[in-house]
Design a protein around this motif. Structure first.
Motif, PDB file in Angstrom:
ATOM      1  N   MET A   1      10.614 -58.296 -36.266  1.00 39.81           N
ATOM      2  CA  MET A   1       9.452 -57.598 -36.755  1.00 39.81           C
ATOM      3  C   MET A   1       9.029 -56.522 -35.762  1.00 39.81           C
ATOM      4  O   MET A   1       9.157 -56.707 -34.563  1.00 39.81           O
ATOM      5  N   ASN A   2       8.498 -55.450 -36.260  1.00 37.86           N
ATOM      6  CA  ASN A   2       7.992 -54.391 -35.395  1.00 37.86           C
ATOM      7  C   ASN A   2       6.566 -54.714 -34.981  1.00 37.86           C
ATOM      8  O   ASN A   2       5.725 -55.032 -35.816  1.00 37.86           O
ATOM      9  N   VAL A   3       6.314 -54.644 -33.675  1.00 33.45           N
ATOM     10  CA  VAL A   3       4.994 -54.893 -33.124  1.00 33.45           C
ATOM     11  C   VAL A   3       4.687 -53.830 -32.074  1.00 33.45           C
ATOM     12  O   VAL A   3       5.589 -53.154 -31.580  1.00 33.45           O
ATOM     13  N   THR A   4       3.420 -53.704 -31.732  1.00 33.58           N
ATOM     14  CA  THR A   4       2.997 -52.865 -30.627  1.00 33.58           C
ATOM     15  C   THR A   4       2.660 -53.783 -29.467  1.00 33.58           C
ATOM     16  O   THR A   4       1.885 -54.726 -29.630  1.00 33.58           O
ATOM     17  N   VAL A   5       3.257 -53.519 -28.319  1.00 34.70           N
ATOM     18  CA  VAL A   5       2.998 -54.312 -27.122  1.00 34.70           C
ATOM     19  C   VAL A   5       2.050 -53.519 -26.239  1.00 34.70           C
ATOM     20  O   VAL A   5       2.324 -52.356 -25.915  1.00 34.70           O
ATOM     21  N   ARG A   6       0.932 -54.138 -25.862  1.00 31.59           N
ATOM     22  CA  ARG A   6      -0.030 -53.501 -24.970  1.00 31.59           C
ATOM     23  C   ARG A   6      -0.072 -54.288 -23.671  1.00 31.59           C
ATOM     24  O   ARG A   6      -0.213 -55.512 -23.678  1.00 31.59           O
ATOM     25  N   TYR A   7       0.041 -53.573 -22.559  1.00 31.63           N
ATOM     26  CA  TYR A   7       0.059 -54.193 -21.237  1.00 31.63           C
ATOM     27  C   TYR A   7      -1.276 -53.973 -20.542  1.00 31.63           C
ATOM     28  O   TYR A   7      -1.867 -52.898 -20.643  1.00 31.63           O
ATOM     29  N   PHE A   8      -1.718 -54.967 -19.778  1.00 32.71           N
ATOM     30  CA  PHE A   8      -2.969 -54.874 -19.045  1.00 32.71           C
ATOM     31  C   PHE A   8      -2.732 -55.182 -17.572  1.00 32.71           C
ATOM     32  O   PHE A   8      -1.889 -55.988 -17.216  1.00 32.71           O
ATOM     33  N   ALA A   9      -3.510 -54.526 -16.716  1.00 38.63           N
ATOM     34  CA  ALA A   9      -3.538 -54.764 -15.263  1.00 38.63           C
ATOM     35  C   ALA A   9      -2.140 -54.765 -14.649  1.00 38.63           C
ATOM     36  O   ALA A   9      -1.410 -53.791 -14.797  1.00 38.63           O
ATOM     37  N   GLY A  10      -1.771 -55.844 -13.956  1.00 32.42           N
ATOM     38  CA  GLY A  10      -0.493 -55.909 -13.260  1.00 32.42           C
ATOM     39  C   GLY A  10       0.708 -55.820 -14.187  1.00 32.42           C
ATOM     40  O   GLY A  10       1.772 -55.334 -13.788  1.00 32.42           O
ATOM     41  N   ALA A  11       0.555 -56.264 -15.410  1.00 33.72           N
ATOM     42  CA  ALA A  11       1.657 -56.145 -16.374  1.00 33.72           C
ATOM     43  C   ALA A  11       1.907 -54.672 -16.700  1.00 33.72           C
ATOM     44  O   ALA A  11       3.049 -54.242 -16.835  1.00 33.72           O
ATOM     45  N   ARG A  12       0.838 -53.903 -16.810  1.00 32.90           N
ATOM     46  CA  ARG A  12       0.968 -52.468 -17.061  1.00 32.90           C
ATOM     47  C   ARG A  12       1.686 -51.794 -15.901  1.00 32.90           C
ATOM     48  O   ARG A  12       2.575 -50.964 -16.098  1.00 32.90           O
ATOM     49  N   ALA A  13       1.311 -52.146 -14.688  1.00 31.46           N
ATOM     50  CA  ALA A  13       1.962 -51.562 -13.512  1.00 31.46           C
ATOM     51  C   ALA A  13       3.439 -51.935 -13.465  1.00 31.46           C
ATOM     52  O   ALA A  13       4.284 -51.093 -13.154  1.00 31.46           O
ATOM     53  N   ALA A  14       3.768 -53.173 -13.786  1.00 25.15           N
ATOM     54  CA  ALA A  14       5.159 -53.617 -13.745  1.00 25.15           C
ATOM     55  C   ALA A  14       6.002 -52.982 -14.846  1.00 25.15           C
ATOM     56  O   ALA A  14       7.169 -52.666 -14.634  1.00 25.15           O
ATOM     57  N   ALA A  15       5.410 -52.774 -16.016  1.00 26.22           N
ATOM     58  CA  ALA A  15       6.142 -52.168 -17.132  1.00 26.22           C
ATOM     59  C   ALA A  15       6.242 -50.657 -16.987  1.00 26.22           C
ATOM     60  O   ALA A  15       7.181 -50.041 -17.478  1.00 26.22           O
ATOM     61  N   GLY A  16       5.254 -50.063 -16.339  1.00 30.56           N
ATOM     62  CA  GLY A  16       5.251 -48.615 -16.176  1.00 30.56           C
ATOM     63  C   GLY A  16       4.753 -47.860 -17.388  1.00 30.56           C
ATOM     64  O   GLY A  16       4.821 -46.640 -17.439  1.00 30.56           O
ATOM     65  N   VAL A  17       4.243 -48.583 -18.378  1.00 26.52           N
ATOM     66  CA  VAL A  17       3.676 -47.971 -19.585  1.00 26.52           C
ATOM     67  C   VAL A  17       2.449 -48.769 -20.005  1.00 26.52           C
ATOM     68  O   VAL A  17       2.313 -49.944 -19.674  1.00 26.52           O
ATOM     69  N   GLU A  18       1.571 -48.110 -20.745  1.00 27.29           N
ATOM     70  CA  GLU A  18       0.373 -48.778 -21.244  1.00 27.29           C
ATOM     71  C   GLU A  18       0.671 -49.573 -22.503  1.00 27.29           C
ATOM     72  O   GLU A  18       0.161 -50.671 -22.697  1.00 27.29           O
ATOM     73  N   GLU A  19       1.494 -49.006 -23.364  1.00 32.29           N
ATOM     74  CA  GLU A  19       1.900 -49.698 -24.585  1.00 32.29           C
ATOM     75  C   GLU A  19       3.209 -49.125 -25.079  1.00 32.29           C
ATOM     76  O   GLU A  19       3.611 -48.026 -24.684  1.00 32.29           O
ATOM     77  N   GLU A  20       3.869 -49.911 -25.930  1.00 30.03           N
ATOM     78  CA  GLU A  20       5.152 -49.469 -26.477  1.00 30.03           C
ATOM     79  C   GLU A  20       5.459 -50.261 -27.737  1.00 30.03           C
ATOM     80  O   GLU A  20       4.978 -51.378 -27.905  1.00 30.03           O
ATOM     81  N   PRO A  21       6.275 -49.678 -28.611  1.00 27.05           N
ATOM     82  CA  PRO A  21       6.716 -50.433 -29.783  1.00 27.05           C
ATOM     83  C   PRO A  21       7.860 -51.361 -29.391  1.00 27.05           C
ATOM     84  O   PRO A  21       8.592 -51.100 -28.435  1.00 27.05           O
ATOM     85  N   ALA A  22       7.992 -52.439 -30.120  1.00 30.69           N
ATOM     86  CA  ALA A  22       9.099 -53.371 -29.894  1.00 30.69           C
ATOM     87  C   ALA A  22       9.440 -54.025 -31.225  1.00 30.69           C
ATOM     88  O   ALA A  22       8.646 -54.024 -32.164  1.00 30.69           O
ATOM     89  N   SER A  23      10.629 -54.578 -31.263  1.00 26.51           N
ATOM     90  CA  SER A  23      11.070 -55.278 -32.460  1.00 26.51           C
ATOM     91  C   SER A  23      11.622 -56.630 -32.049  1.00 26.51           C
ATOM     92  O   SER A  23      12.640 -56.705 -31.352  1.00 26.51           O
TER      93      SER A  23
END
Length: 80
Positions: A1-23
């Motif tokens: 399924m297609n979802v939007t992933v939103r990162y907060f705090a340290g997860a955002r820093a580790a991912a390097g993006v604020e949000e992204e689509p994923a399946s």
């Protein structure tokens, strides 16, 4: 399924993006995909994170993800 992933705090820093689509079909599958896409640092962070699926805490990583849903990745927060 297609979802939007939103990162907060340290997860955002580790991912390097604020949000992204994923399946992914399940939260477990999504976690694996995110760790593979972003590398070892995010993989470590994900082991300590809580996840909200459409605003509801997800405790069962095998629950199907809803199409068009939002998954929030929340690392432990410090504060008081």
């Amino acid at each position: 399924m297609n979802v939007t992933v939103r990162y907060f705090a340290g997860a955002r820093a580790a991912a390097g993006v604020e949000e992204e689509p994923a399946s992914a079909n399940t939260l477990s599958e999504l976690r694996s995909q995110l760790a593979e896409a972003h590398g070892g640092h995010l993989e470590k962070v994900l082991t300590a994170c809580s996840f909200l699926v459409n605003g509801v805490a997800a405790r069962d990583f095998e629950t199907p993800l809803p199409a068009g849903g939002t998954v929030d990745v929340l690392p432990p927060f410090a504060g008081g």
